[in-house]
Write a protein that holds these residues in place. Sequence first.
Motif, short mmCIF file in Angstrom:
data_model
loop_
_atom_site.label_atom_id
_atom_site.label_comp_id
_atom_site.label_asym_id
_atom_site.label_seq_id
_atom_site.Cartn_x
_atom_site.Cartn_y
_atom_site.Cartn_z
N GLY A 241 0.82 -0.86 -0.35
CA GLY A 241 0.18 -0.29 0.08
C GLY A 241 1.18 1.39 -0.03
O GLY A 241 0.49 1.97 -1.04
N LYS A 242 2.14 1.20 1.02
CA LYS A 242 2.69 2.42 0.70
C LYS A 242 3.61 2.64 -0.82
O LYS A 242 3.56 3.37 -0.67
CB LYS A 242 3.69 2.11 1.46
CG LYS A 242 2.67 2.39 3.13
CD LYS A 242 4.33 2.85 4.15
CE LYS A 242 5.06 0.87 4.12
NZ LYS A 242 5.98 1.11 5.37
N TRP B 291 2.70 1.71 -3.55
CA TRP B 291 1.70 1.93 -4.57
C TRP B 291 0.94 3.34 -4.21
O TRP B 291 0.49 3.89 -5.13
CB TRP B 291 0.42 1.39 -4.87
CG TRP B 291 0.65 0.17 -5.60
CD1 TRP B 291 1.50 -1.20 -5.06
CD2 TRP B 291 0.39 -0.27 -6.92
NE1 TRP B 291 1.46 -2.25 -6.39
CE2 TRP B 291 1.10 -1.43 -7.04
CE3 TRP B 291 0.43 0.72 -7.84
CZ2 TRP B 291 1.12 -2.03 -8.37
CZ3 TRP B 291 0.64 0.23 -9.52
CH2 TRP B 291 0.69 -1.35 -9.43
N ALA B 292 0.97 3.86 -2.99
CA ALA B 292 0.88 5.28 -2.90
C ALA B 292 1.97 6.43 -3.13
O ALA B 292 1.77 7.44 -3.54
CB ALA B 292 0.82 5.43 -1.50
#
Length: 550
Positions: free
Chosen positions: A526-527, A529-530
């Motif tokens: 998630g980090k 792709w953020a």
Amino acid sequence: LVWLLALAAALLACCALGSLHAYGKHSQAQIACAIAFAHLLATWVVAEVANRCAVGRSNKTVEYEATAQNDPVPETIGAEEASKDPEANAPQTAATKMPREELSLGDKLQAGLVDALQPLRACAELAAIMALMYLCDRTDVFSSAKKVYNPIQFWSVWGLICLAALFTVRKIQDTKPLSREQTDEWKGWMQIMFLMYHYFEEKEVYNAIRVYIAAYVWMTGYGNFFLYRRGKSFTVRRTAQMLFRLNFMGFFVCIVLSNEYMLYYICAMHTLFTVFVLGIMYARHSINTHNKALWAKIAVTFLGTALLYDGPAFIFRAVFGTVPGVRQLFAFHDPLHPEFTDELHEFHFRSGLDRFIWIIGMVFALCFPEIEAGFARLQEMAWQNRVAIQALLSAVALVLGGVWWYYVFTLDKYSYNKVHPFTSFIPLAIYLLFRNLTDWLRTRYLYLFAYMGKYTLETYIFQFHIWMKTTGINGSPKHLLEIVPGNYWLNFVILSAAYVFLSVRFSNLTGVLRDAVIPESLWTMGKIWAGLAAFSSMSMLLAFIWSADF
């Protein structure tokens, strides 16, 4: 300072390359991609410098070991995900030996760059390959030549390739039908003829090419059914990795060349049917261990597919033409056929030709245990009985194949397309029978074809822009790329070698980047792709500000 100098050099290179373009004005997405590549190249240069500094202190370096990632096959389907985070096995350098909290800010930055060196090298290679592709297909630096229609040349080259493949026979211990080596071999020889069909303009083999494409789609249903029937692969990471593998290359090629996704319709078809299989198998997946339930799912899938493609036209249009983002994804505007005003025509036609064969692949996968047991019993029989049954099966298959060939395969292109969705399973079943009929055949494969079968996605896309030359934006490869003017065969040899080499390299870097951006930990993913979303937004903003045409 090094980063700024490298960034300036990369931006100047992008400007120089962009100034050579021959087809219209650059889109904002193209400019943003160039800006992103320039920043990645500059960061890669700094990471290399940081790694050299670390080497000076520890005599260790980060090796770039790209590994090709292949489509799922029965032997690997359903395997449990690794229990350890891949990042735990990252190479250790002097910068990463000490606990991070004890390092200075400069050392932390150096450690981070060294840790990211493999992905950054892959990004640098990606940028270089995309630049070369742009140079070949979107500029006039390299000229184009007309295709030469000559059946004798086509079949002679094909015969030489087959002869070379016969010298690469290898033996395996596994006697099961459809081993990984066999499926790679199958994909490989079909892909080579598919590519030659385009290069040599051999229109007479069109119907055979349609069967080959059906075979690829059949493998999508077959392989993914095996994967999801085990129930251990319904994970975000596994799904993301699979979709990344199918679409990463097409995504960047579409942006760099300003093409629409449906130009590479095979990517779209495989993605669509893979998602279909995933959805079918995930729905009430607790009952996937019961054959009756799976047969019911397959029956519903057949009916749903028939309704989608053969029912009232508004159903297909409602599914693919009204959902936000879906219509734009599958729409195609063909500059060579402006008479097709329906932008979903291409997708409906291409996917409709193989609308049932992926379900046939699921049926075969469901019946695979019985098929495997049947071959095993056949092998255990006395040789007289075994030969008699093999002869009977061969006779039945030859008769069925002869009927199919006479009444279906010999039809003209347009007539054949009408019956292809309902008959393509016949030649596939016959091929699979003969390829696996004896233990001797099942334990041997042609390595040359199996090797090429690992890179079908890359060779499919790069044929448009590196091996051949398109007519422009959304254009088809109607011309041959020419680097040695007037020498057909020298161009063929040189460009074929470069084209295959670049396809292999791109497959390798896809594997590296896939593992980097889709790690084991969902929180880490998630980090990442953020961060990628923020970086992409920054690049788009800079592209909007920097409106110069380069």
